[in-house]
Design an enzyme around this catalytic site. Structure first.
Site, PDB file in Angstrom:
ATOM      1  N   GLY A   1     -68.923  30.948  19.538  1.00  0.00           N
ATOM      2  CA  GLY A   1     -68.316  30.869  18.211  1.00  0.00           C
ATOM      3  C   GLY A   1     -66.814  31.029  18.300  1.00  0.00           C
ATOM      4  O   GLY A   1     -66.328  32.014  18.855  1.00  0.00           O
TER       5      GLY A   1
ATOM      6  N   GLY B   1     -64.830  30.783  15.482  1.00  0.00           N
ATOM      7  CA  GLY B   1     -64.276  31.108  14.156  1.00  0.00           C
ATOM      8  C   GLY B   1     -63.564  32.459  14.224  1.00  0.00           C
ATOM      9  O   GLY B   1     -63.315  32.996  15.310  1.00  0.00           O
TER      10      GLY B   1
ATOM     11  N   GLY C   1     -65.615  35.177  16.180  1.00  0.00           N
ATOM     12  CA  GLY C   1     -65.690  34.938  17.621  1.00  0.00           C
ATOM     13  C   GLY C   1     -64.343  35.132  18.303  1.00  0.00           C
ATOM     14  O   GLY C   1     -64.255  35.751  19.366  1.00  0.00           O
TER      15      GLY C   1
ATOM     16  N   ASP D   1     -77.575  26.899  13.726  1.00  0.00           N
ATOM     17  CA  ASP D   1     -78.282  26.759  15.009  1.00  0.00           C
ATOM     18  C   ASP D   1     -78.114  27.991  15.906  1.00  0.00           C
ATOM     19  O   ASP D   1     -78.972  28.262  16.742  1.00  0.00           O
ATOM     20  CB  ASP D   1     -77.913  25.463  15.756  1.00  0.00           C
TER      21      ASP D   1
ATOM     22  N   HIS E   1     -71.251  30.939  -4.828  1.00  0.00           N
ATOM     23  CA  HIS E   1     -69.894  30.998  -5.390  1.00  0.00           C
ATOM     24  C   HIS E   1     -69.895  30.341  -6.765  1.00  0.00           C
ATOM     25  O   HIS E   1     -70.518  29.302  -6.950  1.00  0.00           O
ATOM     26  CB  HIS E   1     -68.901  30.288  -4.459  1.00  0.00           C
TER      27      HIS E   1
ATOM     28  N   ARG F   1     -68.953  37.811  -8.070  1.00  0.00           N
ATOM     29  CA  ARG F   1     -69.344  36.402  -7.979  1.00  0.00           C
ATOM     30  C   ARG F   1     -70.749  36.120  -8.483  1.00  0.00           C
ATOM     31  O   ARG F   1     -70.990  35.085  -9.099  1.00  0.00           O
ATOM     32  CB  ARG F   1     -69.229  35.944  -6.526  1.00  0.00           C
TER      33      ARG F   1
ATOM     34  N   HIS G   1     -72.476  29.657  -0.802  1.00  0.00           N
ATOM     35  CA  HIS G   1     -71.143  29.859  -0.245  1.00  0.00           C
ATOM     36  C   HIS G   1     -71.165  30.623   1.069  1.00  0.00           C
ATOM     37  O   HIS G   1     -70.455  30.290   2.002  1.00  0.00           O
ATOM     38  CB  HIS G   1     -70.308  30.631  -1.272  1.00  0.00           C
TER      39      HIS G   1
HETATM   40  C1  LIG Z   1     -64.792  27.375   1.402  1.00  0.00           C
HETATM   41  C2  LIG Z   1     -64.853  28.814   1.840  1.00  0.00           C
HETATM   42  C3  LIG Z   1     -63.863  29.704   1.456  1.00  0.00           C
HETATM   43  C4  LIG Z   1     -63.921  31.043   1.866  1.00  0.00           C
HETATM   44  N1  LIG Z   1     -62.924  31.907   1.475  1.00  0.00           N
HETATM   45  C5  LIG Z   1     -62.940  33.193   1.931  1.00  0.00           C
HETATM   46  C6  LIG Z   1     -61.902  34.095   1.583  1.00  0.00           C
HETATM   47  O1  LIG Z   1     -60.976  33.768   0.863  1.00  0.00           O
HETATM   48  N2  LIG Z   1     -61.967  35.346   2.084  1.00  0.00           N
HETATM   49  C7  LIG Z   1     -62.990  35.766   2.906  1.00  0.00           C
HETATM   50  O2  LIG Z   1     -62.976  36.920   3.340  1.00  0.00           O
HETATM   51  N3  LIG Z   1     -63.985  34.912   3.241  1.00  0.00           N
HETATM   52  C8  LIG Z   1     -63.991  33.654   2.771  1.00  0.00           C
HETATM   53  N4  LIG Z   1     -65.004  32.799   3.090  1.00  0.00           N
HETATM   54  C9  LIG Z   1     -66.007  33.271   4.033  1.00  0.00           C
HETATM   55  C10 LIG Z   1     -65.421  33.219   5.446  1.00  0.00           C
HETATM   56  O3  LIG Z   1     -64.763  31.989   5.633  1.00  0.00           O
HETATM   57  C11 LIG Z   1     -66.529  33.349   6.489  1.00  0.00           C
HETATM   58  O4  LIG Z   1     -67.241  34.521   6.259  1.00  0.00           O
HETATM   59  C12 LIG Z   1     -65.930  33.421   7.880  1.00  0.00           C
HETATM   60  O5  LIG Z   1     -64.958  32.440   8.080  1.00  0.00           O
HETATM   61  C13 LIG Z   1     -67.027  33.263   8.899  1.00  0.00           C
HETATM   62  O6  LIG Z   1     -66.429  33.306  10.167  1.00  0.00           O
HETATM   63  P1  LIG Z   1     -67.314  33.142  11.436  1.00  0.00           P
HETATM   64  O7  LIG Z   1     -66.407  33.291  12.608  1.00  0.00           O
HETATM   65  O8  LIG Z   1     -68.481  34.038  11.339  1.00  0.00           O
HETATM   66  O9  LIG Z   1     -67.918  31.659  11.347  1.00  0.00           O
HETATM   67  P2  LIG Z   1     -67.270  30.201  11.477  1.00  0.00           P
HETATM   68  O10 LIG Z   1     -65.823  30.158  11.180  1.00  0.00           O
HETATM   69  O11 LIG Z   1     -68.179  29.280  10.740  1.00  0.00           O
HETATM   70  O12 LIG Z   1     -67.373  29.897  13.020  1.00  0.00           O
HETATM   71  C14 LIG Z   1     -68.599  29.621  13.641  1.00  0.00           C
HETATM   72  C15 LIG Z   1     -68.305  29.186  15.043  1.00  0.00           C
HETATM   73  O13 LIG Z   1     -69.525  29.077  15.749  1.00  0.00           O
HETATM   74  C16 LIG Z   1     -69.536  27.879  16.485  1.00  0.00           C
HETATM   75  N5  LIG Z   1     -70.939  27.470  16.635  1.00  0.00           N
HETATM   76  C17 LIG Z   1     -71.920  27.449  15.700  1.00  0.00           C
HETATM   77  N6  LIG Z   1     -73.082  27.024  16.236  1.00  0.00           N
HETATM   78  C18 LIG Z   1     -72.830  26.775  17.531  1.00  0.00           C
HETATM   79  C19 LIG Z   1     -73.593  26.303  18.616  1.00  0.00           C
HETATM   80  N7  LIG Z   1     -74.903  25.986  18.480  1.00  0.00           N
HETATM   81  N8  LIG Z   1     -73.005  26.152  19.817  1.00  0.00           N
HETATM   82  C20 LIG Z   1     -71.685  26.455  19.986  1.00  0.00           C
HETATM   83  N9  LIG Z   1     -70.904  26.902  18.992  1.00  0.00           N
HETATM   84  C21 LIG Z   1     -71.463  27.058  17.786  1.00  0.00           C
HETATM   85  C22 LIG Z   1     -68.711  26.891  15.681  1.00  0.00           C
HETATM   86  O14 LIG Z   1     -68.178  25.888  16.511  1.00  0.00           O
HETATM   87  C23 LIG Z   1     -67.619  27.813  15.149  1.00  0.00           C
HETATM   88  O15 LIG Z   1     -66.562  27.907  16.071  1.00  0.00           O
HETATM   89  C24 LIG Z   1     -64.984  31.479   2.666  1.00  0.00           C
HETATM   90  C25 LIG Z   1     -65.986  30.582   3.023  1.00  0.00           C
HETATM   91  C26 LIG Z   1     -65.945  29.269   2.586  1.00  0.00           C
HETATM   92  C27 LIG Z   1     -67.093  28.369   2.890  1.00  0.00           C
END
Ligand SMILES: Cc1cc2nc3c(=O)[nH]c(=O)nc-3n(C[C@H](O)[C@H](O)[C@H](O)COP(=O)(O)OP(=O)(O)OC[C@H]3O[C@@H](n4cnc5c(N)ncnc54)[C@H](O)[C@@H]3O)c2cc1C
Length: 346
Positions: A12, A14, A17, A213, A234, A278, A343
């Site tokens: 990950g 994001g 990660g 996944d 949302h 929300r 959301h």
């Molecule tokens: C439109 C929107 C606006 C938002 N606004 C806010 C906000 O203002 N404030 C706030 O606090 N939160 C907000 N959120 C929530 C926040 O964005 C998420 O909680 C946060 O970004 C999640 O981060 P993450 O690193 O867990 O996941 P992600 O950023 O989704 O990253 C997931 C990672 O996993 C990788 N991955 C997934 N599956 C696999 C696989 N099988 N193999 C290899 N890699 C894989 C992907 O490539 C990616 O790099 C928002 C969400 C959305 C949808």
């Protein structure tokens, strides 16, 4: 088949990660696997901001981590793990300052402090933001820091399954999407930060890559699942495409109207109104539409017109661009059509 060895493997790229990889890289050699280039991760879509009781806003001087914690527990209908909430709220100010010192271009008040604005469910204006592109700014900052600290990136590698030997995780199997080769990563520590599963729903603000996944691989490996039912809806998705219209729009003063030109949130949540938590606003909007008070039986209006051109251009430029590009309405002179949608996989 290639076999690579690391101390730790983070799946990950994001925000979760990257932050994990960055911390681990202080002591381990770390592979960071992502099915997309990390800066294309869904975190880049986060617009509104990040909550921390910094007390920088003139109306937020009395804010404290305990008050942040109270609002969060209340917003969870008292279902949240209260120790975890308190820990998060106490850490939040340190984390925001740390992200700032790493180079995040936060928006600022005149006095130079990190700007904060009101957000739903918050008793004080405590949302720190970088215009309406906060996730994008944070993602780039953390990615740069990981590169600087020699995290080894494996971009466009897809986690297929987790390898277990005698009930112990020993690595993962991935597919290198560019060559089609299978690549095994062996590591004592495997951390999944693979984001949410928005696309099990019809209407979701999530990117098409949010297919769950990673959660699926963990499930197949027999990892106990917890709290999967906690899904956030949302209130304001753009009608037609489900793109998020950030809560920042209501934080800046945006108002919700039904087809009777009535601000229905005034009755439903007399105190917080459009900035109620929300779930309350999302249910209210859905009820208005279901009971025939929506437009075209599909949406209500998010009205920003009274904020004026200058404020919309300065504080909500991304929202305006999206509304123009995807719904053909300029919020400076036309209300935005919105409804609720999936959301956040909590
Ligand atoms: C439109 C929107 C606006 C938002 N606004 C806010 C906000 O203002 N404030 C706030 O606090 N939160 C907000 N959120 C929530 C926040 O964005 C998420 O909680 C946060 O970004 C999640 O981060 P993450 O690193 O867990 O996941 P992600 O950023 O989704 O990253 C997931 C990672 O996993 C990788 N991955 C997934 N599956 C696999 C696989 N099988 N193999 C290899 N890699 C894989 C992907 O490539 C990616 O790099 C928002 C969400 C959305 C949808």
């Amino acid at each position: 088949m290639d076999i690579l060895e690391f101390d730790s493997v983070v799946v990950g790229g994001g925000l979760s990660g990257l932050r994990t990889g960055l911390e681990l890289s202080k002591k381990h050699n770390v592979a960071l696997i992502s099915k997309v280039v990390p800066i294309r991760s869904h975190s880049g879509a986060a617009q509104g901001g990040i909550n921390a009781a910094l007390g920088n806003h003139p109306a937020g001087k009395d804010d404290t981590p305990e008050r942040h914690s109270f609002d969060t527990v209340k917003g969870s209908d008292y279902l949240a793990d209260q120790d975890a909430v308190l820990f998060m709220c106490k850490e939040a100010p340190k984390i925001v300052v740390e992200l700032e010192s790493m180079g995040t271009p936060f928006s600022r008040f005149e006095d130079g402090k990190i700007a904060q604005r009101p957000f739903g469910g918050a008793g004080f204006p405590r949302t720190c933001y970088a215009a309406d592109r906060t996730g994008h700014a944070l993602l780039h900052t953390l990615y740069e820091q990981c590169v600087r600290q020699n995290v080894q990136f494996y971009n466009e590698y897809f986690l297929i399954d987790i390898i277990k030997v005698e009930n112990q995780v020993t690595g993962i199997i991935t597919l290198d999407l560019s060559s089609g080769n299978l690549v095994i990563f062996r590591a004592n520590n495997v951390i999944l930060a693979t984001g949410g599963f928005g696309w099990i729903y019809r209407a979701s603000t999530n990117a098409l890559i949010c297919t769950g996944d990673g959660v699926g691989a963990a499930f197949r490996a027999g990892v106990p699942m917890s709290d999967c039912e906690f899904v956030q809806f949302h209130p304001t998705c753009l009608h037609g495409t489900n793109i998020l219209m950030s809560e920042g729009a209501r934080g800046e003063g945006g108002l919700l109207y039904n087809n009777l030109n009535k601000r229905f949130m005034v009755e439903i949540a007399p105190e917080a109104q459009e900035l109620a938590p929300r779930d309350i606003v999302a249910r209210a909007i859905t009820t208005e539409i279901n009971e025939g008070r929506g437009f075209e039986e599909a949406y209500v209006h998010l009205d920003l017109r009274h904020l004026g051109r200058e404020k919309i251009l300065k504080r909500l430029p991304g929202i305006r661009e999206i509304a123009i590009d995807f719904a053909g309405v300029d919020p400076i002179d036309t209300p935005i059509p919105v409804h609720a949608g999936h959301h956040y996989s909590m």
